[in-house]
Scaffold this motif. Structure first.
Motif: not given
Length: 145
Positions: A11, A14-15, A52, A56, A60, A82, A85, A126-127, A130
Motif C-alpha cells: 500500500t 502504491f500510494a 501499480q 494493488a 488488497c 486499495l 482502485l 487513486r492517489s 491509496s
C-alpha cells in the motif's frame, strides 16, 4: 503480523508512486505541452500499469488475509480501499487510457490536452484513496488506531 507488514509495504509503495505521479510526473509532462506529454505518457503508462496493478492486488489480498487471521477492521478497510482502485481503474480510467494510447490520437489536438487533464484528475483519486489506505495501515501499526 507478517501479512499486515506486506499489506503496509504494498500500500505504501502504491500510494507513494501514485502521489508522485499526481504531484510531480504528470504536472511535469503537461508543462511541456500535449505533444511532449503524450510522448512521455505512453511508455510511462505501460510500465506503471504493471507495477501499480501488482501492488494493488498484493496489498488488497494481504490485508484481507491478515483480517481473516485476526487483524482488526482498519486493516480490512485499508485493503478494500486499495482493492477498490482496481475496478475504478478498469471501469472509470481505462477508457481514457485507451484513447490516450490510441496511435490515431493527434498529439497536439485539443482532445489530447483534454484527455490528459481528465487523466490527471482521475489519477488523483487513486492517489487520495491509496493515501488514506496507507494512513489507516500506518496508524494501526503504530498503535494509534
Amino acid at each position: 503480523m507478517t501479512l499486515e507488514l506486506a499489506a503496509l509495504l504494498c500500500t505504501g509503495l502504491f500510494a507513494g508512486a501514485a502521489i508522485y505521479v499526481s504531484l510531480v510526473e504528470h504536472p511535469a509532462r503537461l508543462a511541456g505541452g500535449p505533444v511532449l506529454a503524450i510522448a512521455e505518457f505512453r511508455p510511462s503508462y505501460r510500465r506503471g500499469a504493471v507495477m501499480q496493478a501488482s501492488l494493488a492486488v498484493g496489498g488488497c489480498l494481504t490485508a484481507v488475509a491478515a483480517w481473516t487471521q485476526g487483524s482488526p477492521t482498519p486493516v480490512l478497510i485499508a485493503g478494500l480501499l486499495l482493492g477498490s482502485l482496481i475496478p475504478f481503474t478498469l471501469i472509470v480510467i481505462l477508457p481514457t487510457n485507451k484513447r490516450l494510447l490510441d496511435a490515431g490520437l493527434a498529439p497536439g489536438s485539443p482532445e489530447t490536452a483534454a484527455l490528459l487533464a481528465r487523466w490527471g484528475r482521475l489519477h488523483a483519486v487513486r492517489s487520495v484513496v491509496s493515501g488514506v489506505a496507507f494512513l489507516l495501515l500506518g496508524l494501526h501499526r503504530s498503535g494509534m488506531l
